[in-house]
Design an enzyme around this catalytic site. Structure first.
Site, PDB file in Angstrom:
ATOM      1  N   ARG A 200      -6.590   1.422   3.001  1.00  7.29           N
ATOM      2  CA  ARG A 200      -7.079   2.107   1.812  1.00  7.29           C
ATOM      3  C   ARG A 200      -8.101   3.201   2.117  1.00  7.29           C
ATOM      4  O   ARG A 200      -8.031   4.298   1.571  1.00  7.29           O
ATOM      5  CB  ARG A 200      -7.734   1.063   0.888  1.00  7.29           C
ATOM      6  CG  ARG A 200      -8.153   1.597  -0.467  1.00  7.29           C
ATOM      7  CD  ARG A 200      -9.047   0.574  -1.191  1.00  7.29           C
ATOM      8  NE  ARG A 200      -8.543  -0.771  -1.113  1.00  7.29           N
ATOM      9  CZ  ARG A 200      -7.756  -1.335  -2.026  1.00  7.29           C
ATOM     10  NH1 ARG A 200      -7.403  -0.675  -3.093  1.00  7.29           N
ATOM     11  NH2 ARG A 200      -7.344  -2.587  -1.873  1.00  7.29           N
TER      12      ARG A 200
ATOM     13  N   TYR B 121      -1.714   2.281  -2.036  1.00 10.34           N
ATOM     14  CA  TYR B 121      -1.067   1.224  -2.821  1.00 10.34           C
ATOM     15  C   TYR B 121      -0.532   1.710  -4.163  1.00 10.34           C
ATOM     16  O   TYR B 121      -0.480   0.947  -5.131  1.00 10.34           O
ATOM     17  CB  TYR B 121      -2.030   0.035  -3.015  1.00 10.34           C
ATOM     18  CG  TYR B 121      -2.499  -0.551  -1.700  1.00 10.34           C
ATOM     19  CD1 TYR B 121      -1.615  -1.241  -0.873  1.00 10.34           C
ATOM     20  CD2 TYR B 121      -3.810  -0.390  -1.251  1.00 10.34           C
ATOM     21  CE1 TYR B 121      -2.025  -1.766   0.339  1.00 10.34           C
ATOM     22  CE2 TYR B 121      -4.233  -0.900  -0.033  1.00 10.34           C
ATOM     23  CZ  TYR B 121      -3.336  -1.586   0.758  1.00 10.34           C
ATOM     24  OH  TYR B 121      -3.748  -2.109   1.972  1.00 10.34           O
TER      25      TYR B 121
ATOM     26  N   GLY C  61      -9.782  -3.636   4.953  1.00  8.73           N
ATOM     27  CA  GLY C  61     -10.447  -4.140   3.757  1.00  8.73           C
ATOM     28  C   GLY C  61     -11.594  -3.330   3.219  1.00  8.73           C
ATOM     29  O   GLY C  61     -12.118  -3.630   2.134  1.00  8.73           O
TER      30      GLY C  61
ATOM     31  N   ARG D  74      -1.317  -0.671 -10.005  1.00 13.56           N
ATOM     32  CA  ARG D  74      -2.598  -1.327  -9.766  1.00 13.56           C
ATOM     33  C   ARG D  74      -3.352  -1.680 -11.058  1.00 13.56           C
ATOM     34  O   ARG D  74      -3.941  -2.755 -11.135  1.00 13.56           O
ATOM     35  CB  ARG D  74      -3.484  -0.501  -8.825  1.00 13.56           C
ATOM     36  CG  ARG D  74      -2.849  -0.275  -7.452  1.00 13.56           C
ATOM     37  CD  ARG D  74      -3.803   0.292  -6.416  1.00 13.56           C
ATOM     38  NE  ARG D  74      -4.796  -0.694  -6.021  1.00 13.56           N
ATOM     39  CZ  ARG D  74      -6.035  -0.727  -6.452  1.00 13.56           C
ATOM     40  NH1 ARG D  74      -6.473   0.198  -7.292  1.00 13.56           N
ATOM     41  NH2 ARG D  74      -6.849  -1.665  -6.065  1.00 13.56           N
TER      42      ARG D  74
ATOM     43  N   GLU E 122      -8.314  -2.439  11.235  1.00  8.33           N
ATOM     44  CA  GLU E 122      -7.045  -1.979  10.638  1.00  8.33           C
ATOM     45  C   GLU E 122      -7.258  -1.439   9.236  1.00  8.33           C
ATOM     46  O   GLU E 122      -6.835  -2.049   8.258  1.00  8.33           O
ATOM     47  CB  GLU E 122      -6.082  -3.170  10.499  1.00  8.33           C
ATOM     48  CG  GLU E 122      -5.627  -3.772  11.776  1.00  8.33           C
ATOM     49  CD  GLU E 122      -5.038  -5.169  11.549  1.00  8.33           C
ATOM     50  OE1 GLU E 122      -5.196  -5.746  10.449  1.00  8.33           O
ATOM     51  OE2 GLU E 122      -4.428  -5.661  12.481  1.00  8.33           O
TER      52      GLU E 122
ATOM     53  N   CYS F  46       9.062   0.528 -20.649  1.00  9.27           N
ATOM     54  CA  CYS F  46       9.286  -0.191 -21.899  1.00  9.27           C
ATOM     55  C   CYS F  46       8.452  -1.457 -21.966  1.00  9.27           C
ATOM     56  O   CYS F  46       9.009  -2.560 -22.061  1.00  9.27           O
ATOM     57  CB  CYS F  46      10.752  -0.507 -22.043  1.00  9.27           C
ATOM     58  SG  CYS F  46      11.722   0.995 -22.111  1.00  9.27           S
TER      59      CYS F  46
HETATM   60  N1  LLP Z   1      -4.805  -5.712   7.784  1.00 11.41           N
HETATM   61  C1  LLP Z   1      -4.174  -6.723   7.140  1.00 11.41           C
HETATM   62  C2  LLP Z   1      -3.759  -7.882   7.890  1.00 11.41           C
HETATM   63  C3  LLP Z   1      -3.938  -6.642   5.759  1.00 11.41           C
HETATM   64  O1  LLP Z   1      -3.339  -7.637   5.135  1.00 11.41           O
HETATM   65  C4  LLP Z   1      -4.358  -5.482   5.050  1.00 11.41           C
HETATM   66  C5  LLP Z   1      -4.120  -5.355   3.616  1.00 11.41           C
HETATM   67  C6  LLP Z   1      -4.991  -4.447   5.769  1.00 11.41           C
HETATM   68  C7  LLP Z   1      -5.196  -4.599   7.135  1.00 11.41           C
HETATM   69  C8  LLP Z   1      -5.458  -3.174   5.116  1.00 11.41           C
HETATM   70  O2  LLP Z   1      -6.402  -3.408   4.148  1.00 11.41           O
HETATM   71  P1  LLP Z   1      -7.128  -2.177   3.416  1.00 11.41           P
HETATM   72  O3  LLP Z   1      -7.973  -1.461   4.438  1.00 11.41           O
HETATM   73  O4  LLP Z   1      -6.065  -1.301   2.882  1.00 11.41           O
HETATM   74  O5  LLP Z   1      -7.908  -2.820   2.342  1.00 11.41           O
HETATM   75  N2  LLP Z   1      -2.211  -4.020  -2.983  1.00 11.41           N
HETATM   76  C9  LLP Z   1      -3.631  -4.235  -2.991  1.00 11.41           C
HETATM   77  C10 LLP Z   1      -4.188  -4.310  -1.586  1.00 11.41           C
HETATM   78  C11 LLP Z   1      -3.532  -5.383  -0.749  1.00 11.41           C
HETATM   79  C12 LLP Z   1      -4.015  -5.368   0.676  1.00 11.41           C
HETATM   80  C13 LLP Z   1      -3.156  -6.207   1.550  1.00 11.41           C
HETATM   81  N3  LLP Z   1      -3.513  -6.238   2.922  1.00 11.41           N
HETATM   82  C14 LLP Z   1      -4.311  -3.113  -3.787  1.00 11.41           C
HETATM   83  O6  LLP Z   1      -3.619  -2.272  -4.331  1.00 11.41           O
HETATM   84  O7  LLP Z   1      -5.524  -3.111  -3.930  1.00 11.41           O
END
Ligand code: LLP
Length: 425
Positions: free
Chosen positions: A283, A381, A243, A320, A280, A351
């Site tokens: 991004r 993403y 996150g 996005r 985890e 389109c």
């Molecule tokens: N762990 C779990 C359980 C998750 O659901 C996620 C992301 C992560 C780790 C990794 O999160 P990150 O470090 O990438 O923020 N499509 C959206 C983001 C959706 C994230 C879903 N879960 C976007 O393009 O911003």
């Protein structure tokens, strides 16, 4: 508008005397000419550096969240740099396994894992299954009765923490499809059930409060809730999920992975937690490692309204902006340091009117049809949420490093588009 901020570009980005952008020792206009556009260009050393930073920040375990960007090369790279991998579907699990990542380095997620996916995860022997709900516990017990297999699990908690981010990217709030609520004792019941059943080995608890979060205080709060909850169990691991946000445009600032780790560790010490602390990130590992190179196909000025610049990709390689209203920057690959004095809207080739890449963009006035336009911070993403909308073929991915480009995902072909279609031909 001045030139794009340097730190939005990959670590190895370099602008030569003529203003042309180089990444990993490769000139982006040359890559575009060789591989075609749209093209995802990833700085391999940048990816590796972020993986190493995550492993150092979370020495008890850092898992790369593959949903952010997954292909065989990325799975292997993260594994080589010492990360575990978070996979959230049978598909992600298969890609990681086929890349050669050992199953005991995989953490299996998902809010609706099928019996088939669970059986596969148990069969190959993933490190942990992060159990999300009571129906999943039923399914695992059922599998246990049939085969005797025992699932090593983290229990996903919903800590009801409001992270400051887009509503769709928020997962920790009470009204959520993810996890067992801490409030009302639901999560405590789940842990009791897990510990009382021969189908499970209880390893710890997990929470993921959302994505694109800038405030390390939100993660500190998560540790407090996890720590307080876990104090009553014998959890040996607390995972704070992913996150951490990244900067996409203008004046945005995000904490580094190192600062994130420090904030989480400080919170753990303050809360008297002595379990292992794991994370985890997705991004923050991959987002700013990549840029997308597009070709300009149309420059359409509408008098008194605006100029539309249409590129050869769009919502199929970066959904996005459409999904979350996310902002991006754009600049010319051949004139990276140039003043961006022309206000335009950059759109794709799909389109629909909503197919926007950058709603309010500034690019150099000299931009012309045929130019290579670059959007930075597209490593997370974009490729992973890409689609074939309008039967547009998905772009290739190159990893660049030390002057060499390595094609790691080839461009989709028209044959690929009909490969599953049983009525054609
Ligand atoms: N762990 C779990 C359980 C998750 O659901 C996620 C992301 C992560 C780790 C990794 O999160 P990150 O470090 O990438 O923020 N499509 C959206 C983001 C959706 C994230 C879903 N879960 C976007 O393009 O911003």
């Amino acid at each position: 508008m001045s030139a794009v901020r340097r730190d939005l570009l990959p670590d190895s980005a370099w602008v030569d005397g003529s203003g042309s952008l180089w990444i990993g020792g490769c000139e982006v206009t040359a890559l575009a000419a060789e591989y075609g556009t749209p093209l995802f260009v990833y700085d391999e050393e940048h990816l590796r550096a972020r993986c190493r930073e995550a492993v150092a920040a979370f020495p008890d375990g850092a898992a790369y969240a593959t949903k952010a960007f997954l292909c065989g090369a990325m799975a292997l790279l993260a594994h080589e740099e010492g990360m575990q991998l978070d996979v959230a579907t049978g598909g992600e699990l298969q890609v990681a396994l086929r890349a050669g990542v050992p199953a005991d380095q995989l953490i299996f997620h998902g809010n609706n894992k099928s019996a088939y996916e669970l059986a596969m995860a148990l069969d190959v022997g993933v490190r942990h299954i992060v159990v999300d709900n009571a129906d999943e516990l039923d399914r695992i017990e059922h599998l246990h009765h049939a085969s005797g297999v025992v699932a090593k699990v983290l229990v996903r908690l919903n800590p009801a923490i409001e992270a400051h981010t887009h509503e769709y990217l928020q997962t920790g709030v009470a009204d959520s499809k993810f996890g067992f609520a801490v409030e009302g004792g639901v999560a405590a019941d789940a842990v009791r059930r897990v510990k009382g059943s021969a189908a499970f080995e209880f390893a710890g608890v997990h929470a993921h409060i959302g994505s694109q979060v800038y405030a390390t205080s939100s993660f500190a709060k998560t540790i407090e809730v996890l720590g307080a909850f876990a104090g009553d169990t014998d959890a040996s691991e607390l995972s704070i999920g992913g996150g951490l946000g990244v900067a996409y445009v203008g004046d945005e600032q995000a904490p580094t992975i190192t600062q994130w780790g420090e904030a989480v560790r400080d919170a753990a010490v303050a809360a008297g937690v002595n379990a292992k602390i794991t994370a985890e990130p997705g991004r923050s590992i991959v987002a700013s490692a990549a840029v997308t190179a597009y070709s300009v196909g149309v420059m359409k000025p509408i008098a008194g309204v605006r100029t539309y610049v249409a590129v050869d990709g769009g919502m199929s390689d970066n959904p996005r902006p459409v999904l979350y209203g996310s902002g991006y920057e754009a600049f010319l690959a051949r004139a990276t340091a140039a003043e961006r004095d022309l206000a335009v809207r950059i759109v794709g080739k799909h389109c629909e009117s909503g197919d926007v890449i950058v709603a309010e963009a500034y690019i150099p006035r000299e931009t012309a049809v045929g130019d290579v336009l670059v959007t930075p911070v597209t490593g997370a993403y974009g490729h992973s949420m890409g689609s074939n909308y309008n039967m547009v073929v998905r772009p290739p991915v190159v990893f660049v490093r030390d002057g060499f480009a390595r094609l790691v995902v080839r461009r989709e072909t028209y044959d690929d588009l009909v490969a599953r279609d049983l009525v054609i031909g």
